[in-house]
Design a protein around this motif. Structure first.
Motif, PDB file in Angstrom:
ATOM      1  N   SER A   1       1.018  -1.377   0.101  1.00 32.30           N
ATOM      2  CA  SER A   1      -0.069   0.036   0.048  1.00 32.30           C
ATOM      3  C   SER A   1       0.743   1.461  -0.039  1.00 32.30           C
ATOM      4  N   SER A   2       1.813   1.329   0.698  1.00 33.78           N
ATOM      5  CA  SER A   2       2.750   2.580   0.870  1.00 33.78           C
ATOM      6  C   SER A   2       3.666   2.446  -0.599  1.00 33.78           C
ATOM      7  N   LEU A   3       3.910   1.340  -1.363  1.00 37.88           N
ATOM      8  CA  LEU A   3       4.681   1.388  -2.577  1.00 37.88           C
ATOM      9  C   LEU A   3       3.520   2.095  -3.555  1.00 37.88           C
ATOM     10  N   LYS A   4       2.203   1.599  -3.522  1.00 39.72           N
ATOM     11  CA  LYS A   4       1.485   2.159  -4.571  1.00 39.72           C
ATOM     12  C   LYS A   4       1.100   3.722  -4.459  1.00 39.72           C
ATOM     13  N   ARG A   5       1.136   4.205  -3.225  1.00 38.48           N
ATOM     14  CA  ARG A   5       0.939   5.596  -2.632  1.00 38.48           C
ATOM     15  C   ARG A   5       2.174   6.445  -3.347  1.00 38.48           C
ATOM     16  N   VAL A   6       3.437   5.881  -3.008  1.00 37.77           N
ATOM     17  CA  VAL A   6       4.760   6.508  -3.676  1.00 37.77           C
ATOM     18  C   VAL A   6       4.408   6.492  -5.220  1.00 37.77           C
ATOM     19  N   LEU A   7       4.279   5.415  -5.676  1.00 39.26           N
ATOM     20  CA  LEU A   7       4.039   5.365  -7.373  1.00 39.26           C
ATOM     21  C   LEU A   7       2.939   6.313  -7.958  1.00 39.26           C
ATOM     22  N   ASP A   8       2.045   6.313  -7.085  1.00 41.35           N
ATOM     23  CA  ASP A   8       0.731   7.221  -7.762  1.00 41.35           C
ATOM     24  C   ASP A   8       1.206   8.711  -7.484  1.00 41.35           C
TER      25      ASP A   8
END
Length: 129
Positions: A38-45
């Protein structure tokens, strides 16, 4: 504008050494810790200039290996630059085959070679999809 670098799946001590290496290579940077999907998706987005992925991913990620995560990220975010942090040449070769930039090993952190790799990655254009 500060460069955004995300440390993906690294333990506390490795993260400290990587933060120092990144700040030497790029003084105007923000380093983010990514410990789960979830934190990876947030950073990518939100937008990130470089991902530094650990070879082995423990809890928090669907993928257990950095190379598999590189493949998954490349499919959804083809313009994001990625590097694998691993001492194993075969893991580095697999990461590059999946679209990552040439990375480095943990034993190399702090060396001029790593400084140059990071500096180069942060200055080059986004890869073509």
């Amino acid at each position: 504008m500060p460069k955004k670098i995300a440390l993906v799946g690294h333990c506390g001590p490795d993260s400290s050494f990587l933060r120092i290496a990144v700040s030497k290579a790029e003084r105007d940077s923000h380093v983010y810790m990514v410990d789960d999907d979830s934190s990876l998706k947030r950073v990518l987005d939100d937008g990130v200039d470089l991902l530094l992925l650990n070879r082995q991913l423990d809890y928090g990620f669907d993928e257990q290996e950095g190379v598999a995560l590189i493949r998954k990220i490349r499919a959804k975010y083809p313009a994001v630059k990625q590097m694998l942090v691993s001492n194993y040449p075969e893991a580095q070769a697999a990461a590059v085959a999946e679209g990552a930039l040439p990375g480095f090993g943990k034993r190399e952190i702090g060396t001029p070679r790593v400084n140059e790799l990071l500096r180069s990655a942060l200055r080059q254009e986004q890869p073509q999809s």
